[in-house]
Design a protein around this motif. Structure first.
Motif, PDB file in Angstrom:
ATOM      1  N   CYS A 178       0.725  -1.113  -0.066  1.00  0.00           N
ATOM      2  CA  CYS A 178       0.079   0.000  -0.052  1.00  0.00           C
ATOM      3  C   CYS A 178       0.911   1.150  -0.069  1.00  0.00           C
ATOM      4  CB  CYS A 178      -0.810   0.029   1.315  1.00  0.00           C
ATOM      5  SG  CYS A 178      -2.088   1.591   1.448  1.00  0.00           S
ATOM      6  N   GLU A 180       0.127   3.953   0.663  1.00  0.00           N
ATOM      7  CA  GLU A 180      -0.376   5.040   1.664  1.00  0.00           C
ATOM      8  C   GLU A 180       0.265   4.692   2.830  1.00  0.00           C
ATOM      9  OE1 GLU A 180      -2.237   7.871   1.392  1.00  0.00           O
ATOM     10  OE2 GLU A 180      -2.767   7.661  -0.453  1.00  0.00           O
ATOM     11  N   CYS A 181       0.228   3.545   3.453  1.00  0.00           N
ATOM     12  CA  CYS A 181       0.465   2.825   4.824  1.00  0.00           C
ATOM     13  C   CYS A 181       1.509   1.817   4.874  1.00  0.00           C
ATOM     14  CB  CYS A 181      -0.861   2.777   5.444  1.00  0.00           C
ATOM     15  SG  CYS A 181      -1.413   0.829   4.925  1.00  0.00           S
ATOM     16  N   GLY A 183       1.029  -1.075   4.356  1.00  0.00           N
ATOM     17  CA  GLY A 183       0.150  -2.436   4.570  1.00  0.00           C
ATOM     18  C   GLY A 183      -0.107  -3.303   3.338  1.00  0.00           C
ATOM     19  N   CYS A 211      -6.386  -2.194   0.505  1.00  0.00           N
ATOM     20  CA  CYS A 211      -5.310  -2.358   1.613  1.00  0.00           C
ATOM     21  C   CYS A 211      -6.354  -2.677   2.716  1.00  0.00           C
ATOM     22  CB  CYS A 211      -4.677  -1.105   2.054  1.00  0.00           C
ATOM     23  SG  CYS A 211      -3.723  -0.974   3.348  1.00  0.00           S
ATOM     24  N   CYS A 214      -5.462   0.323   6.063  1.00  0.00           N
ATOM     25  CA  CYS A 214      -6.086   1.660   5.905  1.00  0.00           C
ATOM     26  C   CYS A 214      -7.194   1.749   5.019  1.00  0.00           C
ATOM     27  CB  CYS A 214      -4.906   2.445   5.658  1.00  0.00           C
ATOM     28  SG  CYS A 214      -4.494   2.727   3.726  1.00  0.00           S
TER      29      CYS A 214
HETATM   30 ZN   LIG Z   1      -2.915   1.108   3.431  1.00  0.00          ZN
END
Ligand SMILES: [Zn+2]
Ligand SMILES: [Zn+2]
Length: 305
Positions: A178, A180-181, A183, A211, A214
């Motif tokens: 991911c 963004e995070c 994950g 994901c 998140c």
């Molecule tokens: Zn994520």
């Protein structure tokens, strides 16, 4: 215990402007350090006191005590960021909590997946960057734009940053990461004929990439999923095409003219063969039921059945 702290408690710690100033001061001090140093030296209590407007040392002690463990780590010689501190201070410094400034509509060439129009218009639509088709008025593609991204760029430079950010993030998604995070991304392949898509859209399969941590979701034609992987990026690079610098709205012509295609070649478990063509060269990418690459092969047109 930090691990038992709720998100609301964590944000409540930042309700005092002095604490936000402390985080800014640590970030600014770290950025001023010798850039050849690997890692960041912690900022001492007295250095922080010099950099922030706080009346006395006992007040600073109190605020540092509140921030420590959540946003700052107390180490031998002072204070440095935790992961949360690092994330939140970059967000604050970049002012990504503000609305993106408005931008003028940008004319860009590409292809509308619905009607084949090649002269498209790009602009901001709330926090989204959208490319729209002036002929059929459909949204051609959209992607998140950050306020910091739109603040210092306009026109072609903004388009370029959008293309690269979407492409590199989508390529990370294809590796199950991911953007963004960090994950884990789980991918599901869906048959477009079983979805409420307009029949003129030339997509046979598409993916939903989600994901688990998140809840960020990505989605695209299965051919795009295959195109944003190292073997495909290398294949096109060898033919003078920079996939990671190409906008989705520019890639739609590959789908409409049939240069990119996907078919299911096995069921239970499912397997897919994606063909990506450039003139008489073909790259075949084989994907499993979760859209992970199982193998690839390059063939010339004359070997291609
Ligand atoms: Zn994520
Ligand atoms: Zn259109």
């Amino acid at each position: 215990m930090v691990s038992e702290q709720s998100a609301a408690d964590m944000f409540a710690l930042l309700s005092d402007e002095s604490r936000v100033d402390i985080l800014r001061a640590v970030a600014v001090a770290q950025s001023e350090q010798n850039p050849s140093n690997s890692g960041f030296a912690p900022l001492s209590f007295s250095d922080i006191y010099e950099r922030v407007e706080i009346d006395n040392t006992s007040k600073l002690s109190y605020h540092l005590g509140e921030l420590a463990g959540t946003y700052l780590r107390k180490v031998e010689n002072g204070y440095t960021f935790t992961h949360a501190g690092e994330q939140i201070v970059r967000f604050i410094l970049a002012e990504n909590f503000r609305q993106p400034s408005g931008i003028d509509s940008i004319e860009t060439e590409g292809m509308c997946l619905f009607c084949g129009e090649t002269q498209l218009e790009a602009g901001l639509d709330d926090q989204y960057f959208m490319v729209r088709c002036p002929s059929c008025e459909q949204p051609v593609t959209g992607y998140i734009v950050t306020p910091a991204q739109a603040r210092t760029r306009s026109g072609a430079a903004l388009l370029e940053s959008l293309k690269r950010k979407q492409a590199t993030e989508f390529s990370l998604v294809q590796e199950g990461i991911c953007p963004e995070c960090g994950g884990e991304i789980q991918t599901e392949v869906l048959d477009a004929s079983e979805q409420p898509l307009p029949s003129e859209v030339p997509v046979s399969y598409f993916t939903i990439d989600a994901c688990e941590a998140c809840l960020r979701r990505y989605s695209g034609p299965l051919t795009y999923s295959a195109a944003f992987r190292p073997p495909s990026i290398a294949f096109y690079w060898d033919h003078g095409v920079d996939i990671l610098g190409t906008g989705w709205w520019e890639l739609h012509s590959y789908l409409r003219d049939g240069r990119w295609s996907a078919e299911q070649i096995a069921t239970d478990p499912a397997e897919y063969r994606i063909e990506l063509r450039h003139e008489d060269a073909v790259l075949r990418v084989f994907l499993d039921a979760n859209a992970r690459t199982t193998r690839t092969e390059r063939v010339r047109g004359r070997d291609h059945d």
